[in-house]
Scaffold this motif. Structure first.
Motif, PDB file in Angstrom:
ATOM      1  N   ALA A  44      39.086  27.641  15.498  1.00 49.11           N
ATOM      2  CA  ALA A  44      38.289  28.353  15.586  1.00 49.11           C
ATOM      3  C   ALA A  44      37.187  28.080  16.747  1.00 49.11           C
ATOM      4  O   ALA A  44      36.663  29.570  17.212  1.00 49.11           O
ATOM      5  N   ASP A  45      36.991  27.203  17.798  1.00 49.47           N
ATOM      6  CA  ASP A  45      36.067  26.864  18.315  1.00 49.47           C
ATOM      7  C   ASP A  45      36.498  26.890  19.815  1.00 49.47           C
ATOM      8  O   ASP A  45      35.606  26.864  20.714  1.00 49.47           O
ATOM      9  N   TRP A  46      38.914  27.078  20.272  1.00 48.42           N
ATOM     10  CA  TRP A  46      38.514  27.442  21.157  1.00 48.42           C
ATOM     11  C   TRP A  46      37.908  28.441  22.470  1.00 48.42           C
ATOM     12  O   TRP A  46      36.878  28.432  23.107  1.00 48.42           O
ATOM     13  N   ASP A  47      37.697  29.252  21.338  1.00 47.45           N
ATOM     14  CA  ASP A  47      36.872  30.731  22.208  1.00 47.45           C
ATOM     15  C   ASP A  47      35.630  30.295  22.979  1.00 47.45           C
ATOM     16  O   ASP A  47      35.079  31.142  24.038  1.00 47.45           O
ATOM     17  N   ARG A  48      34.688  29.709  22.319  1.00 50.28           N
ATOM     18  CA  ARG A  48      33.018  29.060  22.703  1.00 50.28           C
ATOM     19  C   ARG A  48      33.640  28.209  23.898  1.00 50.28           C
ATOM     20  O   ARG A  48      32.905  28.674  24.777  1.00 50.28           O
ATOM     21  N   VAL A  49      34.990  27.466  23.659  1.00 50.91           N
ATOM     22  CA  VAL A  49      34.977  25.683  24.660  1.00 50.91           C
ATOM     23  C   VAL A  49      35.187  27.010  25.831  1.00 50.91           C
ATOM     24  O   VAL A  49      35.196  26.318  26.923  1.00 50.91           O
ATOM     25  N   LYS A  50      36.356  27.593  25.602  1.00 45.33           N
ATOM     26  CA  LYS A  50      36.331  28.309  27.088  1.00 45.33           C
ATOM     27  C   LYS A  50      35.390  29.905  27.793  1.00 45.33           C
ATOM     28  O   LYS A  50      35.670  29.581  28.539  1.00 45.33           O
ATOM     29  N   ALA A  51      34.751  29.839  27.326  1.00 46.41           N
ATOM     30  CA  ALA A  51      33.500  30.457  27.490  1.00 46.41           C
ATOM     31  C   ALA A  51      32.643  29.606  27.764  1.00 46.41           C
ATOM     32  O   ALA A  51      31.863  30.263  28.719  1.00 46.41           O
ATOM     33  N   GLN A  52      32.584  28.697  27.507  1.00 46.96           N
ATOM     34  CA  GLN A  52      31.832  27.703  27.827  1.00 46.96           C
ATOM     35  C   GLN A  52      30.639  27.874  27.154  1.00 46.96           C
ATOM     36  O   GLN A  52      29.285  27.372  28.037  1.00 46.96           O
ATOM     37  N   ASP A  53      29.737  28.794  26.720  1.00 43.30           N
ATOM     38  CA  ASP A  53      29.029  29.259  25.267  1.00 43.30           C
ATOM     39  C   ASP A  53      28.707  28.161  24.755  1.00 43.30           C
ATOM     40  O   ASP A  53      28.613  28.119  23.719  1.00 43.30           O
ATOM     41  N   TRP A  54      27.839  27.097  25.473  1.00 42.97           N
ATOM     42  CA  TRP A  54      27.196  25.892  24.721  1.00 42.97           C
ATOM     43  C   TRP A  54      25.669  26.149  24.356  1.00 42.97           C
ATOM     44  O   TRP A  54      25.966  25.842  22.916  1.00 42.97           O
ATOM     45  N   ASP A  55      25.429  26.612  24.429  1.00 43.16           N
ATOM     46  CA  ASP A  55      24.489  28.070  23.127  1.00 43.16           C
ATOM     47  C   ASP A  55      24.621  28.247  22.069  1.00 43.16           C
ATOM     48  O   ASP A  55      23.897  28.222  21.245  1.00 43.16           O
ATOM     49  N   ARG A  56      25.809  28.578  22.032  1.00 44.29           N
ATOM     50  CA  ARG A  56      26.431  29.268  20.686  1.00 44.29           C
ATOM     51  C   ARG A  56      27.059  28.335  19.603  1.00 44.29           C
ATOM     52  O   ARG A  56      27.906  27.019  20.430  1.00 44.29           O
ATOM     53  N   PRO A  57      26.570  27.877  18.622  1.00 42.01           N
ATOM     54  CA  PRO A  57      27.176  26.937  17.269  1.00 42.01           C
ATOM     55  C   PRO A  57      29.081  27.351  17.334  1.00 42.01           C
ATOM     56  O   PRO A  57      29.279  28.348  16.963  1.00 42.01           O
TER      57      PRO A  57
END
Length: 390
Positions: free
Chosen positions: A13-26
């Protein structure tokens, strides 16, 4: 046939956030929550009757998330009494070999006579090498010297080593190992000749862990055994890593293959960099990966991927047993290690599948004969009397 289970945390579930490098999003799912579900699956391995529990070594992305397989296996050594424990794999270039030998010997003592299945390999993902400050161009040499060092360290009370990478003064591993055959039972993970040459020539057994059709695995088994024989080691039978989902519904199995299994393949491609055309360019020892990516065979799609998915232990009990029989017939496999939690499968579905597999498939698999087949032997090799080859 022996049957093990791979227990690794994949926080899909965390891959979308990691690939976007959206580190501000939990994170949608925190790592501790994903890991808690993994541990629950691990606690089922021994009660459900499986033969072994295995762990990988990965860090830095949501893929795998077991930074030290020996630490993880030590935890399971304390929670189990019967099963064997194995690594899929310890990545030798990331380790100081002296430290590694001490940790292996220590775990061997904690297992109190149970067998440790030490699987080793050279690693692929660049970010894992980079953050450790290890030059990936030296990976092959580090594997070769690492194995040579472990063979000395885990068989001689006093030993030293003088190599190109490692120069180690005379020392002892303490506590001394309990089992004298750790390295005789060690396995080497490889998919291409550049790694198989290093591992097989040093007598390691065979471990095939990646997305190859069984026909290609069969070719590799024969090649691996040819290298073993040239170096004075008898042919061996492989342990093969498989993906599992057991259900009475063929439609449900097809949905898992199309959705979760393919999603896992995409995660692996993202972690290893198989979708990056420049990822392996000019990297020593990884030329085959570079060629495959540039030929369009490095990602999670294509005919090879389809053939690979169709051979997994995903399906009805009857289909899984059919695939297992074909796998053994083609590759001479004596052992399989199956992962049940991958690609965003819900914890409930993964556990239900694992329980059904244990009830409806595991007994037949464990009763399955595992002969060495002639096509997996080196050309001209004569099978010794009493050894089955069909």
């Amino acid at each position: 046939m022996k049957v093990g289970v791979s227990i690794n945390t994949l926080n899909t579930a965390d891959w979308d956030r990691v690939k976007a490098q959206d580190w501000d999003r939990p994170a949608v799912r925190p790592d501790w929550e994903a890991m808690r579900a993994t541990m629950k699956m691990g606690d089922l391995v021994e009660p459900l009757g499986f033969d072994s529990l295995w762990s990988s070594e990965h860090f830095g992305t949501p893929y795998g998330m077991v930074p030290n397989p020996l630490q993880f296996l030590t935890y399971w050594a304390g929670r189990t009494q019967r099963i064997e424990l194995g690594s899929l794999v310890v990545v030798l270039p990331w380790w100081n070999p002296v430290r590694l030998a001490h940790e292996i010997a220590f775990l061997d003592n904690l297992m109190e006579g149970r067998r440790l299945r030490l699987g080793v390999g050279r690693g692929v993902a660049r970010q894992e090498f980079d953050v450790l400050g290890v030059d990936q161009n030296t990976a092959r040499e580090r594997v070769a010297e690492g194995i040579d060092i472990l063979k000395r360290a885990l068989s001689q009370e006093r030993w030293s080593y003088d190599g190109e990478i490692w120069q180690i003064p005379e020392n002892s591993i303490r506590p001394q190992w309990r089992s004298p055959d750790i390295m005789q039972n060690a396995l080497g993970a490889a998919t291409g000749p550049e790694s198989m040459d290093v591992l097989a020539s040093r007598g390691l057994l065979q471990l095939f862990t990646t997305g190859l059709p069984p026909e290609k695995v069969a070719e590799n088994v024969k090649y691996y055994n040819s290298v073993r024989l040239k170096n004075g080691y008898a042919p061996s039978q492989p342990t093969v890593y498989m993906w599992g989902y057991c259900t009475d519904s063929a439609d449900e199995a097809a949905e898992v293959t199309e959705t979760n299994f393919k999603r896992y393949q995409q995660e692996a491609a993202d972690h290893y960099g198989f979708n990056d055309a420049k990822r392996f360019e000019g990297l020593k020892g990884y030329e085959r990966y570079d060629e495959q990516i540039k030929a369009g065979k490095g990602g999670a799609t294509g005919s090879q991927s389809l053939e690979f998915s169709q051979m997994q232990f995903i399906g009805t009990p009857e289909k899984i047993l059919e695939n297992a029989e074909k796998l053994q017939r083609l590759t001479s496999a004596c052992e399989v290690v199956t992962i049940f939690q991958y690609g965003g499968l819900s914890d409930i579905r993964a556990e239900k599948s694992m329980r059904k597999f244990a009830a409806d498939v595991l007994p037949q698999l464990q009763a399955m004969k595992t002969p060495m087949h002639a096509h997996c032997l080196p050309d001209g090799y004569s099978v010794p009397t009493g050894v089955a080859a069909e």
